[in-house]
Structure formats: C-alpha cells, structure tokens
Design a protein around this motif. Structure first.
Motif, PDB file in Angstrom:
ATOM      1  N   TYR A  34       1.865  14.857 -13.189  1.00  0.00           N
ATOM      2  CA  TYR A  34       1.081  14.434 -12.045  1.00  0.00           C
ATOM      3  C   TYR A  34      -0.297  15.058 -12.013  1.00  0.00           C
ATOM      4  O   TYR A  34      -1.076  14.827 -11.111  1.00  0.00           O
ATOM      5  CB  TYR A  34       1.835  14.689 -10.734  1.00  0.00           C
ATOM      6  CG  TYR A  34       2.904  13.656 -10.529  1.00  0.00           C
ATOM      7  CD1 TYR A  34       2.588  12.411 -10.009  1.00  0.00           C
ATOM      8  CD2 TYR A  34       4.215  13.907 -10.909  1.00  0.00           C
ATOM      9  CE1 TYR A  34       3.553  11.447  -9.852  1.00  0.00           C
ATOM     10  CE2 TYR A  34       5.191  12.941 -10.750  1.00  0.00           C
ATOM     11  CZ  TYR A  34       4.855  11.719 -10.223  1.00  0.00           C
ATOM     12  OH  TYR A  34       5.806  10.766 -10.075  1.00  0.00           O
ATOM     13  N   HIS A 124       1.642   5.207 -11.841  1.00  0.00           N
ATOM     14  CA  HIS A 124       2.646   4.140 -11.820  1.00  0.00           C
ATOM     15  C   HIS A 124       3.251   4.060 -10.423  1.00  0.00           C
ATOM     16  O   HIS A 124       3.473   5.077  -9.779  1.00  0.00           O
ATOM     17  CB  HIS A 124       3.748   4.419 -12.840  1.00  0.00           C
ATOM     18  CG  HIS A 124       3.228   4.592 -14.223  1.00  0.00           C
ATOM     19  ND1 HIS A 124       2.863   3.534 -15.001  1.00  0.00           N
ATOM     20  CD2 HIS A 124       2.946   5.706 -14.943  1.00  0.00           C
ATOM     21  CE1 HIS A 124       2.401   3.982 -16.158  1.00  0.00           C
ATOM     22  NE2 HIS A 124       2.447   5.299 -16.147  1.00  0.00           N
ATOM     23  N   GLY A 125       3.496   2.851  -9.968  1.00  0.00           N
ATOM     24  CA  GLY A 125       4.201   2.653  -8.712  1.00  0.00           C
ATOM     25  C   GLY A 125       3.449   3.097  -7.474  1.00  0.00           C
ATOM     26  O   GLY A 125       4.052   3.567  -6.525  1.00  0.00           O
ATOM     27  N   TYR A 126       2.145   2.924  -7.455  1.00  0.00           N
ATOM     28  CA  TYR A 126       1.357   3.333  -6.292  1.00  0.00           C
ATOM     29  C   TYR A 126       1.646   2.374  -5.149  1.00  0.00           C
ATOM     30  O   TYR A 126       1.527   1.162  -5.291  1.00  0.00           O
ATOM     31  CB  TYR A 126      -0.128   3.331  -6.665  1.00  0.00           C
ATOM     32  CG  TYR A 126      -0.976   4.154  -5.741  1.00  0.00           C
ATOM     33  CD1 TYR A 126      -1.009   5.531  -5.852  1.00  0.00           C
ATOM     34  CD2 TYR A 126      -1.727   3.553  -4.749  1.00  0.00           C
ATOM     35  CE1 TYR A 126      -1.787   6.299  -4.993  1.00  0.00           C
ATOM     36  CE2 TYR A 126      -2.509   4.311  -3.894  1.00  0.00           C
ATOM     37  CZ  TYR A 126      -2.537   5.681  -4.020  1.00  0.00           C
ATOM     38  OH  TYR A 126      -3.292   6.441  -3.169  1.00  0.00           O
ATOM     39  N   ARG A 127       2.001   2.899  -3.991  1.00  0.00           N
ATOM     40  CA  ARG A 127       2.530   2.069  -2.910  1.00  0.00           C
ATOM     41  C   ARG A 127       1.530   1.138  -2.239  1.00  0.00           C
ATOM     42  O   ARG A 127       1.931   0.170  -1.605  1.00  0.00           O
ATOM     43  CB  ARG A 127       3.205   2.952  -1.874  1.00  0.00           C
ATOM     44  CG  ARG A 127       2.233   3.855  -1.134  1.00  0.00           C
ATOM     45  CD  ARG A 127       2.952   4.672  -0.071  1.00  0.00           C
ATOM     46  NE  ARG A 127       1.993   5.521   0.595  1.00  0.00           N
ATOM     47  CZ  ARG A 127       2.076   6.826   0.641  1.00  0.00           C
ATOM     48  NH1 ARG A 127       3.086   7.421   0.072  1.00  0.00           N
ATOM     49  NH2 ARG A 127       1.162   7.527   1.263  1.00  0.00           N
ATOM     50  N   GLU A 131       1.055  -6.721  -4.159  1.00  0.00           N
ATOM     51  CA  GLU A 131       2.040  -7.214  -5.120  1.00  0.00           C
ATOM     52  C   GLU A 131       1.396  -7.967  -6.291  1.00  0.00           C
ATOM     53  O   GLU A 131       1.807  -7.820  -7.434  1.00  0.00           O
ATOM     54  CB  GLU A 131       3.028  -8.121  -4.388  1.00  0.00           C
ATOM     55  CG  GLU A 131       4.229  -8.498  -5.221  1.00  0.00           C
ATOM     56  CD  GLU A 131       5.250  -9.270  -4.409  1.00  0.00           C
ATOM     57  OE1 GLU A 131       5.766 -10.259  -4.949  1.00  0.00           O
ATOM     58  OE2 GLU A 131       5.504  -8.882  -3.252  1.00  0.00           O
ATOM     59  N   ALA A 134       0.217  -5.421  -8.808  1.00  0.00           N
ATOM     60  CA  ALA A 134       1.128  -4.326  -9.159  1.00  0.00           C
ATOM     61  C   ALA A 134       1.556  -4.328 -10.624  1.00  0.00           C
ATOM     62  O   ALA A 134       1.909  -3.282 -11.154  1.00  0.00           O
ATOM     63  CB  ALA A 134       2.356  -4.363  -8.260  1.00  0.00           C
ATOM     64  N   GLY A 135       1.521  -5.440 -11.310  1.00  0.00           N
ATOM     65  CA  GLY A 135       1.956  -5.485 -12.696  1.00  0.00           C
ATOM     66  C   GLY A 135       0.892  -5.054 -13.697  1.00  0.00           C
ATOM     67  O   GLY A 135       1.158  -4.960 -14.891  1.00  0.00           O
ATOM     68  N   ARG A 140      -5.952   5.870 -11.097  1.00  0.00           N
ATOM     69  CA  ARG A 140      -6.374   6.509  -9.847  1.00  0.00           C
ATOM     70  C   ARG A 140      -7.616   7.330 -10.123  1.00  0.00           C
ATOM     71  O   ARG A 140      -7.605   8.281 -10.899  1.00  0.00           O
ATOM     72  CB  ARG A 140      -5.287   7.411  -9.282  1.00  0.00           C
ATOM     73  CG  ARG A 140      -5.777   8.053  -7.996  1.00  0.00           C
ATOM     74  CD  ARG A 140      -4.713   8.835  -7.292  1.00  0.00           C
ATOM     75  NE  ARG A 140      -5.342   9.582  -6.232  1.00  0.00           N
ATOM     76  CZ  ARG A 140      -5.356   9.246  -4.961  1.00  0.00           C
ATOM     77  NH1 ARG A 140      -4.749   8.149  -4.577  1.00  0.00           N
ATOM     78  NH2 ARG A 140      -5.966   9.985  -4.073  1.00  0.00           N
TER      79      ARG A 140
END
Length: 144
Positions: A34, A124-127, A131, A134-135, A140
């Motif tokens: 991280y 990965h998987g940032y909220r 949608e 997201a792929g 960041r």
C-alpha cells in the motif's frame, strides 16, 4: 518427564516462532504494497460535463513513487491519462466543462488532450470509481 519431551517442547517453540515470523512477513508485505498511503476523508466524484466523471480521492499523506504521464483523456467516462483511469488528488477541481478543464494541486490547470504527469501508484478496487470505469487500470495520484 521422558527423554523425548524436551525435544517435543523445542519443536513446538520452533513451530510457534515460524508461524509468528510468517504472520509478521505477511503484515509487512501488505503494508509495503500500500506504499504508505494514509487517507482520510471520503473520495468523491465531480461532473466534468458531457458524461465525464472526475474521481477525486480523500486527503492523503504519503504515496507511491510511480509516475503516470501522457495525454489527459476520457477513459470509459472517467478522466484519466492515456488508457488509465486516475483518482486525482484531494483538491482537484473542475474549472471548465466545454472543454473539460481541471485544476490539479501541484500540477495546475489542464484541458483534455494536454500532457500531464503525476506521481502515485496503481490501485485496485477503489470504491469511488463508477462501474463503467472500474474494469480499467487505476492510478491513484499522490498529493502534489
């Protein structure tokens, strides 16, 4: 106590030490992955006009040392660099929508098609990423 019991106790201590060492290694690996990010505050999305979403991260201190550079583009509806969606640093703002112009802390104002370079790292998987975006690869950007 039999002759075999001290060996059994020593083997048990060795197994416990190995498990603790493994657990510590996993914790350190996760922390290193991280990159030292410390984020406070919720991420948000801004309307960039023409259906473009600008994803802005919460306040962060620290970050990774990777560099993303290229043309400011729209990637599946989200603002990015090249073909990568970017989570822009806290304080990024949309200052124009026709054409889209963003003001990025430490970088300045940039329009679609302008060259831009920001430090940070892959995530990965940032909220907060919509949608439809997201792929895609996600970067960041670190605080400027």
């Amino acid at each position: 106590m039999t002759a075999g019991e001290p060996d059994r106790a020593a083997r048990r201590r060795t197994r416990v030490r190995r498990r603790l060492l493994l657990a510590l290694t996993v914790v350190l690996a996760v922390a290193a992955a991280y990159g030292g990010w410390r984020v406070t505050g919720a991420p948000r999305t801004l309307d960039g006009g023409d259906g473009t979403t600008v994803v802005v991260g919460g306040r962060a201190s620290g970050g990774s040392d990777a560099l993303a550079s290229g043309s400011l583009t729209v990637v599946d509806g989200c603002l990015g660099i090249g073909r990568t969606v970017v989570v822009w640093p806290h304080g990024t703002d949309v200052v124009g929508t026709d054409p889209l112009v963003v003001d990025v802390p430490g970088v300045g104002e940039r329009s679609l098609g302008d060259d831009v370079a920001v430090g940070g790292g892959q995530v990965h998987g940032y909220r907060a990423v919509p949608e439809e975006c997201a792929g895609r690869p996600l970067f960041r950007a670190a605080p400027g």
